[in-house]
Design a protein around this motif. Structure first.
Motif, PDB file in Angstrom:
ATOM      1  N   ALA B  17       0.963  -1.188   0.134  1.00  0.00           N
ATOM      2  CA  ALA B  17      -0.058   0.234  -0.167  1.00  0.00           C
ATOM      3  C   ALA B  17       0.847   1.052  -0.014  1.00  0.00           C
ATOM      4  N   GLY B  18       0.381   2.251  -0.798  1.00  0.00           N
ATOM      5  CA  GLY B  18       1.017   3.615  -0.670  1.00  0.00           C
ATOM      6  C   GLY B  18       2.483   3.555  -1.452  1.00  0.00           C
ATOM      7  N   HIS B  39      -6.772   6.293  -2.262  1.00  0.00           N
ATOM      8  CA  HIS B  39      -6.012   4.658  -2.159  1.00  0.00           C
ATOM      9  C   HIS B  39      -6.831   3.951  -2.859  1.00  0.00           C
ATOM     10  N   ILE B  41      -9.441   1.071  -3.673  1.00  0.00           N
ATOM     11  CA  ILE B  41     -10.359   0.040  -3.143  1.00  0.00           C
ATOM     12  C   ILE B  41     -10.735  -1.139  -4.059  1.00  0.00           C
ATOM     13  N   VAL B  43     -10.122  -3.136  -7.142  1.00  0.00           N
ATOM     14  CA  VAL B  43      -9.409  -3.232  -8.304  1.00  0.00           C
ATOM     15  C   VAL B  43      -9.801  -2.149  -9.267  1.00  0.00           C
ATOM     16  N   GLN B  67      -3.193  -3.417   0.273  1.00  0.00           N
ATOM     17  CA  GLN B  67      -3.339  -3.807   1.568  1.00  0.00           C
ATOM     18  C   GLN B  67      -3.784  -5.120   1.869  1.00  0.00           C
ATOM     19  N   ARG B  69      -4.951  -7.483   3.485  1.00  0.00           N
ATOM     20  CA  ARG B  69      -6.255  -7.885   3.848  1.00  0.00           C
ATOM     21  C   ARG B  69      -7.127  -8.407   2.734  1.00  0.00           C
ATOM     22  N   PHE B  70      -7.152  -7.555   1.733  1.00  0.00           N
ATOM     23  CA  PHE B  70      -7.984  -7.663   0.409  1.00  0.00           C
ATOM     24  C   PHE B  70      -7.495  -8.491  -0.352  1.00  0.00           C
ATOM     25  N   SER B  72      -7.764 -11.781  -1.093  1.00  0.00           N
ATOM     26  CA  SER B  72      -8.595 -12.658  -1.538  1.00  0.00           C
ATOM     27  C   SER B  72      -9.330 -12.211  -2.902  1.00  0.00           C
ATOM     28  N   VAL B  73      -9.706 -10.765  -2.797  1.00  0.00           N
ATOM     29  CA  VAL B  73     -10.308 -10.157  -3.977  1.00  0.00           C
ATOM     30  C   VAL B  73      -9.304  -9.924  -5.145  1.00  0.00           C
ATOM     31  N   ARG B  75      -6.163 -10.901  -5.448  1.00  0.00           N
ATOM     32  CA  ARG B  75      -5.472 -11.864  -6.110  1.00  0.00           C
ATOM     33  C   ARG B  75      -6.425 -12.635  -7.220  1.00  0.00           C
ATOM     34  N   SER B  76      -7.512 -12.525  -7.130  1.00  0.00           N
ATOM     35  CA  SER B  76      -8.561 -13.226  -8.176  1.00  0.00           C
ATOM     36  C   SER B  76      -8.439 -12.722  -9.459  1.00  0.00           C
ATOM     37  N   TYR B  77      -7.789 -11.358  -9.650  1.00  0.00           N
ATOM     38  CA  TYR B  77      -7.366 -10.769 -10.844  1.00  0.00           C
ATOM     39  C   TYR B  77      -6.090 -10.968 -11.266  1.00  0.00           C
ATOM     40  N   ASP B  94       9.932  -1.273   4.254  1.00  0.00           N
ATOM     41  CA  ASP B  94       8.943  -2.043   4.532  1.00  0.00           C
ATOM     42  C   ASP B  94       8.356  -2.613   3.084  1.00  0.00           C
ATOM     43  N   LEU B 109       0.000 -17.594  -8.796  1.00  0.00           N
ATOM     44  CA  LEU B 109      -1.286 -17.338  -9.081  1.00  0.00           C
ATOM     45  C   LEU B 109      -1.702 -16.710 -10.644  1.00  0.00           C
TER      46      LEU B 109
END
Lengths: 428, 211
Positions: B17-18, B39, B41, B43, B67, B69-70, B72-73, B75-77, B94, B109
């Motif tokens: 992120a960022g 930022h 949200i 894709v 981020q 956390r997201f 699962s969505v 990566r589907s792309y 980092d 993937l």
């Protein structure tokens, strides 16, 4: 061939999708009666709805037509005064919420009424109790602020979780609604407030922490409240309702997408089938809508009204899902134009931002609810549970349920892949 | 819809992120820096036709939320992407440390053959630099990645990053190392006459090549 070996599921699915797409387009192309091209204009009329149901090759639920509904005037100062008693307590909550659901809130009242809608102040408190509660809440907010402000550099150095969150908050604060005058320009103190509230929320709910999207939910609240403690506690109330969207496992987001797919299959089976056949049956393109409750899709004025409507909890649980379907149905011809695939669908849906008719969508979503409610006995169980409708024990409904189950697989474990497969399978 | 191109490549822009993923995409497509950009949200999506080794190549670019956390969505792309820009921020260690994870996801993937270009963005912020050119070059070499430092703000090396990655894919197609007809290759033939004259290219040509 190597692909089929490496990823048998995806490869087969793609091939199968193409096949079903071809079959579906063949059927609708030849079997669609005259007038059906106007489908999205006439959806509120029952007879045309029947047309859709019969041409879509899905089990027709034979629902009675959608009623016409209208928006109303916002909650006015006069009406609010009739609910607010001399001692400060608020009465006749149900009719108050009805008015807000129908027309939103006069902007002059929002500062007061949002505190009630967001469970910061309970309706039953009198003036003295409300003032006392607010005093305590301001103090608690200050405590939370002191907690994150008093970390020493050494502590931060050894606390990567805290450090990462702090860094992400500061990044996102600097890119949240900067086009609004309230947050514009360098060294704007409102950015500090945004930062302070998000940092304090991280301390308030450390298990959840900070997740992207939260700053979007906070921004309209802060602009309205224009002070940190009130904005913080209103934000807490909002997060209590939407926390699931931000949880680590994303279970709530996945569940909402499944519920959305189920409702779409009932309300617009042709569109649902089209999406299934074009790698979009998981409805991931609605992710942004759901995550930040349409914050990115509407102007600030519109989003305040939409959220107020949602916060009333009327007319049913998960009304926001019907709001999604209202938008999808309005855009159905555009979505299905030119044999659009995954990328065109996402691009189109993203491009709708700031171009959606708020009131028309609210009306359409409510009309959908009334239609489903009137036909509840014909609905599959999942739809009833989603919208808080009594699950029918009627035989025909049970039969529908069986037919629905044939094509519907619920994810059996929480693995992402399993979820994706389930959602892709479920409506093929 | 009427754009002419020889190939269409599916591209990803990934990284923490960022790091400036959306700004890189915006700079590439609009040739300007996006001030006040929010930022991402979920894709977002953009596309552009670029000339690469005498061919017109349409890049279909998926810009994903950073981020964790997201995933699962987002990566589907990834599925079937031919190329990726793997982005870190030269002023944030980092974001550099997270690269191995992003790379592993992309290779598992999208495709093991995905062509990845490492991008060290925000090179205009020299005084705040935390990651040196040398160590990033080493990481790129060890992981068989191409590498460029860019500035989405000034535009430096942005077009080059996308073009270089696209060029590597074209080269691999021409050498036969990549087969565009393989399902999930992330490559489609466009509406211009393809120069590759194998029998399989003919079948590829008949696909609608929709973007």
């Amino acid at each position: 061939m190597k692909d089929l070996h490496d990823r048998p599921f995806e490869t087969t699915l793609t091939a199968f999708s193409k096949l079903t797409g071809a079959v579906a387009s063949g059927l609708t192309g030849s079997a669609r009666p005259e007038g059906a091209s106007n489908i999205n204009h006439g959806l509120s009329h029952g007879d045309e709805y029947e047309v859709i149901a019969t041409t879509s090759q899905q089990p027709s639920l034979g629902m009675s037509p959608r009623p016409e509904v209208m928006r109303g005037p916002p909650l006015s100062v006069e009406e609010w005064m009739r609910h607010a008693n001399d001692d400060g307590t608020i009465s006749r909550i149900e009719s108050l919420l009805q008015t807000i659901f129908r027309g939103g809130i006069d902007h002059a009242l929002r500062y007061d009424v949002w505190k009630y809608l967001l469970n910061y102040l309970p309706f039953r408190l009198n003036h003295t109790e409300a003032a006392e509660l607010r005093r305590m809440k301001i103090k608690e907010y200050q405590t939370l602020c002191q907690q994150w402000q008093s970390f020493t550099p050494g502590q931060e150095e050894r606390f990567s979780l805290f450090r990462d969150r702090k860094s992400l908050i500061s990044k996102d604060v600097n890119r949240t609604d900067r086009t609004f005058e309230y947050f514009a320009g360098d060294r704007n103190p409102h950015l500090d407030s945004l930062n302070n509230i998000l940092m304090s929320y991280m301390m308030y709910n450390f298990d959840l922490g900070y997740v992207q999207g939260m700053s979007d939910l906070l921004s309209p609240i802060l602009m309205l409240m224009d002070n940190e403690p009130d904005a913080f506690w209103c934000f807490v109330g909002f997060m209590d309702r939407t926390m699931g969207n931000f949880m680590m496992e994303q279970t709530s987001m996945k569940e909402q997408l499944l519920q959305l797919a189920c409702l779409l299959q009932i309300l617009d089976p042709e569109l649902a089938n089209y999406l299934n056949a074009h790698e979009s049956g998981n409805l991931f393109f609605c992710f942004r809508w759901l995550l930040v409750l349409f914050k990115r899709e509407f102007s600030n004025e519109d989003i305040m009204i939409i959220w107020e409507v949602f916060w009333t909890g009327l007319p049913c649980p998960n009304f926001h899902l019907l709001f999604c379907i209202a938008i999808l149905e309005t855009e159905r011809e555009q979505i299905m134009a030119n044999d659009n695939g995954l990328s065109d669908i996402l691009a189109h849906v993203n491009s709708l931002s700031m171009n959606i008719d708020r009131d028309a969508m609210l009306c359409k979503a409510e009309a959908m609810y009334l239609q489903l409610q009137a036909n509840a006995e014909k609905l599959p169980k999942m739809a009833c549970l989603t919208l808080g409708l009594a699950v029918s024990v009627d035989a025909s409904a049970a039969e529908q349920e069986e037919r629905f189950k044939d094509t519907h697989v619920t994810p059996s474990d929480d693995e992402d892949d399993a979820f994706e497969k389930a959602i892709s399978y479920s409506f093929l | 819809m009427s754009e002419s191109y020889d190939y269409l490549f599916k591209f990803l822009v990934i990284g923490s992120a960022g790091t400036g993923k959306s700004c890189l995409l915006h700079q590439f497509i609009e040739s300007k820096f996006k001030e006040d950009s929010s930022h991402t949200i979920g894709v977002e999506f953009g596309s552009k036709v670029v000339p690469v080794s005498g061919k017109q190549v349409k890049l279909q670019i998926w810009d994903t939320a950073g981020q964790e956390r997201f995933k699962s969505v987002t990566r589907s792309y990834y599925r079937g992407a031919a190329g990726a820009l793997l982005v870190y921020d030269v002023t944030r260690r980092d974001s550099f440390n997270a690269l191995a994870n992003w790379l592993a996801d992309a290779r598992s993937l999208a495709s093991p053959n995905i062509v990845v270009l490492l991008v060290g963005n925000k090179s205009d912020l020299e005084s705040q630099r935390e990651v040196t050119f040398l160590e990033a070059s080493r990481f790129a070499q060890e992981n068989e990645l191409m590498f460029l430092e860019t500035s989405a703000k000034s535009g430096q090396n942005v077009v080059e990053a996308f073009s270089k990655c696209a060029k590597a894919i074209v080269t691999k197609i021409e050498s036969g190392e990549l087969d565009p007809d393989r399902i999930g290759s992330g490559i489609q033939y466009g509406n211009l006459k393809p120069t590759r004259n194998s029998a399989s290219a003919a079948t590829g040509r008949s696909c609608p090549c929709k973007v």
